[in-house]
Design a protein around this motif. Sequence first.
Motif, PDB file in Angstrom:
ATOM      1  N   ASN A 146       7.833 -61.935  71.530  1.00 26.04           N
ATOM      2  CA  ASN A 146       8.689 -61.530  72.646  1.00 26.04           C
ATOM      3  C   ASN A 146       9.971 -62.337  72.593  1.00 26.04           C
ATOM      4  OD1 ASN A 146       7.585 -59.601  74.741  1.00 26.04           O
ATOM      5  ND2 ASN A 146       5.808 -60.916  74.439  1.00 26.04           N
ATOM      6  N   PHE A 147      11.031 -61.770  73.094  1.00 26.44           N
ATOM      7  CA  PHE A 147      12.290 -62.492  73.236  1.00 26.44           C
ATOM      8  C   PHE A 147      13.046 -61.925  74.420  1.00 26.44           C
ATOM      9  CE2 PHE A 147      13.116 -59.038  70.283  1.00 26.44           C
ATOM     10  CZ  PHE A 147      14.285 -58.483  70.761  1.00 26.44           C
ATOM     11  N   VAL A 148      13.911 -62.747  74.967  1.00 27.53           N
ATOM     12  CA  VAL A 148      14.718 -62.322  76.102  1.00 27.53           C
ATOM     13  C   VAL A 148      15.975 -63.192  76.131  1.00 27.53           C
ATOM     14  CG1 VAL A 148      13.668 -63.842  77.827  1.00 27.53           C
ATOM     15  CG2 VAL A 148      14.608 -61.650  78.551  1.00 27.53           C
ATOM     16  N   VAL A 208      15.552 -66.980  74.467  1.00 25.60           N
ATOM     17  CA  VAL A 208      14.179 -67.454  74.404  1.00 25.60           C
ATOM     18  C   VAL A 208      13.395 -66.582  73.434  1.00 25.60           C
ATOM     19  CG1 VAL A 208      12.108 -68.017  75.732  1.00 25.60           C
ATOM     20  CG2 VAL A 208      14.355 -68.099  76.845  1.00 25.60           C
ATOM     21  N   VAL A 209      12.684 -67.243  72.515  1.00 29.51           N
ATOM     22  CA  VAL A 209      11.826 -66.557  71.567  1.00 29.51           C
ATOM     23  C   VAL A 209      10.425 -67.108  71.736  1.00 29.51           C
ATOM     24  CG1 VAL A 209      11.333 -66.135  69.124  1.00 29.51           C
ATOM     25  CG2 VAL A 209      13.710 -66.270  69.922  1.00 29.51           C
ATOM     26  N   ALA A 210       9.439 -66.219  71.893  1.00 29.01           N
ATOM     27  CA  ALA A 210       8.040 -66.627  72.011  1.00 29.01           C
ATOM     28  C   ALA A 210       7.259 -65.973  70.878  1.00 29.01           C
ATOM     29  CB  ALA A 210       7.468 -66.222  73.372  1.00 29.01           C
ATOM     30  N   ALA A 258       0.048 -63.839  75.536  1.00 30.59           N
ATOM     31  CA  ALA A 258       0.495 -65.232  75.615  1.00 30.59           C
ATOM     32  C   ALA A 258       2.015 -65.327  75.529  1.00 30.59           C
ATOM     33  CB  ALA A 258      -0.159 -66.056  74.502  1.00 30.59           C
ATOM     34  N   SER A 259       2.618 -64.581  74.621  1.00 32.41           N
ATOM     35  CA  SER A 259       4.075 -64.655  74.497  1.00 32.41           C
ATOM     36  C   SER A 259       4.767 -64.076  75.726  1.00 32.41           C
ATOM     37  CB  SER A 259       4.559 -63.982  73.210  1.00 32.41           C
ATOM     38  OG  SER A 259       4.298 -62.599  73.211  1.00 32.41           O
ATOM     39  N   ALA A 260       4.181 -63.039  76.340  1.00 26.76           N
ATOM     40  CA  ALA A 260       4.748 -62.474  77.576  1.00 26.76           C
ATOM     41  C   ALA A 260       4.650 -63.474  78.725  1.00 26.76           C
ATOM     42  CB  ALA A 260       4.040 -61.172  77.937  1.00 26.76           C
ATOM     43  N   ILE A 261       3.538 -64.199  78.801  1.00 26.48           N
ATOM     44  CA  ILE A 261       3.385 -65.232  79.847  1.00 26.48           C
ATOM     45  C   ILE A 261       4.425 -66.323  79.658  1.00 26.48           C
ATOM     46  CG2 ILE A 261       1.867 -67.078  80.687  1.00 26.48           C
ATOM     47  CD1 ILE A 261      -0.511 -65.147  80.056  1.00 26.48           C
ATOM     48  N   PHE A 317       7.516 -71.501  71.425  1.00 28.89           N
ATOM     49  CA  PHE A 317       8.674 -70.711  71.796  1.00 28.89           C
ATOM     50  C   PHE A 317       9.890 -71.608  71.821  1.00 28.89           C
ATOM     51  CE2 PHE A 317       6.840 -71.912  75.824  1.00 28.89           C
ATOM     52  CZ  PHE A 317       7.902 -72.164  76.671  1.00 28.89           C
ATOM     53  N   PHE A 318      11.046 -71.012  71.696  1.00 26.57           N
ATOM     54  CA  PHE A 318      12.283 -71.755  71.493  1.00 26.57           C
ATOM     55  C   PHE A 318      13.313 -71.327  72.508  1.00 26.57           C
ATOM     56  CE2 PHE A 318      10.055 -70.718  67.595  1.00 26.57           C
ATOM     57  CZ  PHE A 318       9.760 -71.985  67.126  1.00 26.57           C
TER      58      PHE A 318
END
Length: 137
Positions: A24-26, A55-57, A69-72, A135-136
């Motif tokens: 996921n990313f946003v 943000v990158v998960a 997990a990445s969405a959380i 995540f970053f």
Amino acid sequence: MSEIEIKLAAGTDVGLVRKNNEDNFVVNRDLSQSEWIIPQSSETIPLGKYGTLLVVADGMGGTNAGEVASAIAIETVQNAFTPEKLDKIVTFEGEMATEEAIEEFLTKTIKAADLNIVNASKEDGAVSKLRHIPFFF
């Protein structure tokens, strides 16, 4: 408003092994506002009052519910980086916060995301083996 501009583009790929994408990313182009986007094409954006956050998960492909997990993780970051919360963190009585205070805020946000993932794995049997994800910012 800053005169600095950045050009951004984002995308993920399922790759050759997996059947679904767990990443996921946003992006928030201007942290003084609550507008989160998923860039659809390359765009140039000016840095806002508090800057820009990308943000990158990483969903840790191959583990249970990596996409959950990445969405959380993404949701936790979005909830932490609101203009109201940043007003209190980034400035103190009109002065910019110290580098240490900003680092502490980032650390707390990462730990909160990790805890939210752990709690979700305890609550939902379907995602009982959620892993902590990198995540970053």
